[in-house]
Every structure is written in structure tokens, then in C-alpha cells.
Enzyme design. Sequence first.
Site, PDB file in Angstrom:
ATOM      1  N   ARG A 111      13.661 -67.215  61.729  1.00 14.80           N
ATOM      2  CA  ARG A 111      13.083 -68.472  61.253  1.00 14.80           C
ATOM      3  C   ARG A 111      13.601 -68.755  59.846  1.00 14.80           C
ATOM      4  O   ARG A 111      13.341 -67.971  58.931  1.00 14.80           O
ATOM      5  CB  ARG A 111      11.564 -68.366  61.235  1.00 14.80           C
ATOM      6  CG  ARG A 111      10.821 -69.618  60.750  1.00 14.80           C
ATOM      7  CD  ARG A 111       9.319 -69.341  60.686  1.00 14.80           C
ATOM      8  NE  ARG A 111       8.800 -68.907  61.967  1.00 14.80           N
ATOM      9  CZ  ARG A 111       7.598 -68.345  62.150  1.00 14.80           C
ATOM     10  NH1 ARG A 111       6.805 -68.136  61.107  1.00 14.80           N
ATOM     11  NH2 ARG A 111       7.211 -67.984  63.362  1.00 14.80           N
ATOM     12  N   HIS A 156       9.798 -63.360  59.856  1.00 15.72           N
ATOM     13  CA  HIS A 156      10.816 -63.927  60.757  1.00 15.72           C
ATOM     14  C   HIS A 156      12.098 -64.260  60.007  1.00 15.72           C
ATOM     15  O   HIS A 156      13.192 -64.193  60.582  1.00 15.72           O
ATOM     16  CB  HIS A 156      10.273 -65.201  61.404  1.00 15.72           C
ATOM     17  CG  HIS A 156       9.323 -64.971  62.530  1.00 15.72           C
ATOM     18  ND1 HIS A 156       9.725 -64.787  63.830  1.00 15.72           N
ATOM     19  CD2 HIS A 156       7.970 -64.915  62.541  1.00 15.72           C
ATOM     20  CE1 HIS A 156       8.664 -64.637  64.616  1.00 15.72           C
ATOM     21  NE2 HIS A 156       7.580 -64.709  63.850  1.00 15.72           N
ATOM     22  N   ASP A 163       8.603 -63.518  68.266  1.00 12.79           N
ATOM     23  CA  ASP A 163       7.375 -63.891  68.968  1.00 12.79           C
ATOM     24  C   ASP A 163       7.715 -63.996  70.445  1.00 12.79           C
ATOM     25  O   ASP A 163       8.643 -64.739  70.813  1.00 12.79           O
ATOM     26  CB  ASP A 163       6.845 -65.239  68.470  1.00 12.79           C
ATOM     27  CG  ASP A 163       6.357 -65.194  67.032  1.00 12.79           C
ATOM     28  OD1 ASP A 163       6.111 -64.087  66.514  1.00 12.79           O
ATOM     29  OD2 ASP A 163       6.214 -66.279  66.432  1.00 12.79           O
ATOM     30  N   GLU A 245      -1.751 -60.849  65.813  1.00  7.06           N
ATOM     31  CA  GLU A 245      -1.069 -61.750  66.745  1.00  7.06           C
ATOM     32  C   GLU A 245      -0.465 -60.924  67.875  1.00  7.06           C
ATOM     33  O   GLU A 245       0.500 -60.183  67.660  1.00  7.06           O
ATOM     34  CB  GLU A 245       0.036 -62.540  66.030  1.00  7.06           C
ATOM     35  CG  GLU A 245      -0.483 -63.443  64.908  1.00  7.06           C
ATOM     36  CD  GLU A 245       0.626 -64.167  64.164  1.00  7.06           C
ATOM     37  OE1 GLU A 245       1.818 -63.829  64.370  1.00  7.06           O
ATOM     38  OE2 GLU A 245       0.314 -65.070  63.373  1.00  7.06           O
ATOM     39  N   HIS A 248       3.530 -61.091  68.211  1.00  6.92           N
ATOM     40  CA  HIS A 248       4.377 -60.930  67.026  1.00  6.92           C
ATOM     41  C   HIS A 248       4.803 -59.468  66.860  1.00  6.92           C
ATOM     42  O   HIS A 248       3.960 -58.591  66.695  1.00  6.92           O
ATOM     43  CB  HIS A 248       3.584 -61.405  65.810  1.00  6.92           C
ATOM     44  CG  HIS A 248       4.285 -61.317  64.497  1.00  6.92           C
ATOM     45  ND1 HIS A 248       4.571 -62.412  63.727  1.00  6.92           N
ATOM     46  CD2 HIS A 248       4.746 -60.252  63.784  1.00  6.92           C
ATOM     47  CE1 HIS A 248       5.164 -62.036  62.601  1.00  6.92           C
ATOM     48  NE2 HIS A 248       5.283 -60.722  62.618  1.00  6.92           N
TER      49      HIS A 248
END
Length: 273
Positions: A111, A156, A163, A245, A248
Amino acid sequence: MTGLASAFRTLAITAAAGLLAATGTLAAPAPPASAAPEPKAPREFVALSAVDRTIIQEMRYTTEHNFVGAPVDGYRQPLCILTRPAAEALHRAQVRLLARGYTLKVYDCYRPQRAVDHFVRWAEDLEDERMREEFYPLVDKSRLFADGYIAEKSGHSRGSTVDLTVVRLPAAPTRAYVPGERLVECYAPQAERFPDNSVDMGTGYDCFDTRSHTDDPRIQGEQRANRQLLKGALGEQGFVNLPEEWWHFTFKPEPFPSTFFDFPVARRSVAGH
């Protein structure tokens, strides 16, 4: 043409002719100033598809079906990019899952920092709650930073965090999200929330709710078993789950544990690797 303009034109022609006679070349005009080139990924990064073509890619942040409700800055193409060790570890996990009748599906991989900055701007805009009913129905948007759902940096961006979920084979198709369609809480029963070919994990992806905690005690039975299936398959290959999460995971040791990259998610970012 005025006399003055004619004189300047004659002077320019004479100067150019003199330069050509003296050097045999005529200097090209200077190129116009342009923006700095986009950064590219270091050679340690690869497209996941170059390592494993069987892993499903449903890159949510290139679409409007995410908590922002719009394509996110920096996502030029629906492409999973990771550091090579992380991609190869995912491949090993995939081989074992395929033998059991499952496949991995990734929602987000590397990301860029500009995407994280987009999340921060969105979180600070308390008027924009267009996706609240699905992604954060019980969380006041003003609490997203304090509760840890949004931060100014993301693992990320280091390239080894992913994810993802598990899909039972044969994988059913997932229909496209229609902007403006009725939203359903991400923790609703699987048959009621947005259709996803993932096995039932108890919540949808990116659900800002404590029920997304991997070991939340309200998640039992098949849903809990599915989370443990994902966690176990990835844990065997060196991935560590973020307890808050279920989707994740970060590969350890990370090749870039302290570097947050900002090259765009696009094929040309890893072209030639």
C-alpha cells in the site's frame, strides 16, 4: 512585420547560421520542464502473479467498495505487489491449501504512503460517512484514530503485509459492487452482508468492529475454524497475524522493516523485476 521585429528575426537567423557553420550542428531547444518521474519499486518487490497465478486477487482499494467509498490514491491497477520473500511464502501456503480444496484470495498487499495519506484525510472529514452502514456502523468516525482503525503509517507500505481470506474451491464468482446500493453491516450473517466468495469469517473484510479481532469470543463454530485455517496456513510459512484483524498478516522477517514506500500500485512499478 515591424522594422524592429524584422531586425530581431534577421539577427536570430544570422546567429543560427553562424553556429551551424562553426560547429556543424544546430543546438536543439531546451525541453520543457516536467514533473519528476514516478518512483519505482526496488528489485526486491514483485507482482504476486509472477510468483503464483492461482491466488485470487480482489483488490478492493481500486474500487468504490471500501470504507472510503472511492478508489484510493496510488492504486492505478488491481494488482498485488509484495516483497519477493512474502510472495514466495504466500505461494507455499497456497500449495498446501489447494491440496485441501481451498485457495487464498488477497484484498490488499503493498500500500503506497499516498494511499495511507488518503485514509487520514478521509478520517478527518467527519461529514463523509457514505460507507458507515457497512464498514463502521457502531464506531463514531471521530474515534477512528483513537481506536486504532486509522493511522498515519501502515505496515502495508513496507511491502510484506497482506490482507486476505480463504475461498473454498471451486470458487464462486463475486458480483461487482454497485455504488449507492443498500449497505448491510459487515458483521451481519454471511447470507445478509455483501456477497463475498470467502468462507464465513464472521465479518466482512475491513470491518471496523471488535468482532474482527481474530480470537473474539463471540466468533465460534465454523467461523472460528475458518479463521484458524487461515492463521495456521500462513503461520506455517512465517506470517504473523495482527490480533485486531483476522485478515491482516505480516511476513517475518521483513526485508524492509523501517521503510515506508510510495511507488504506485501499477505493473510498471515492478516491470523488469
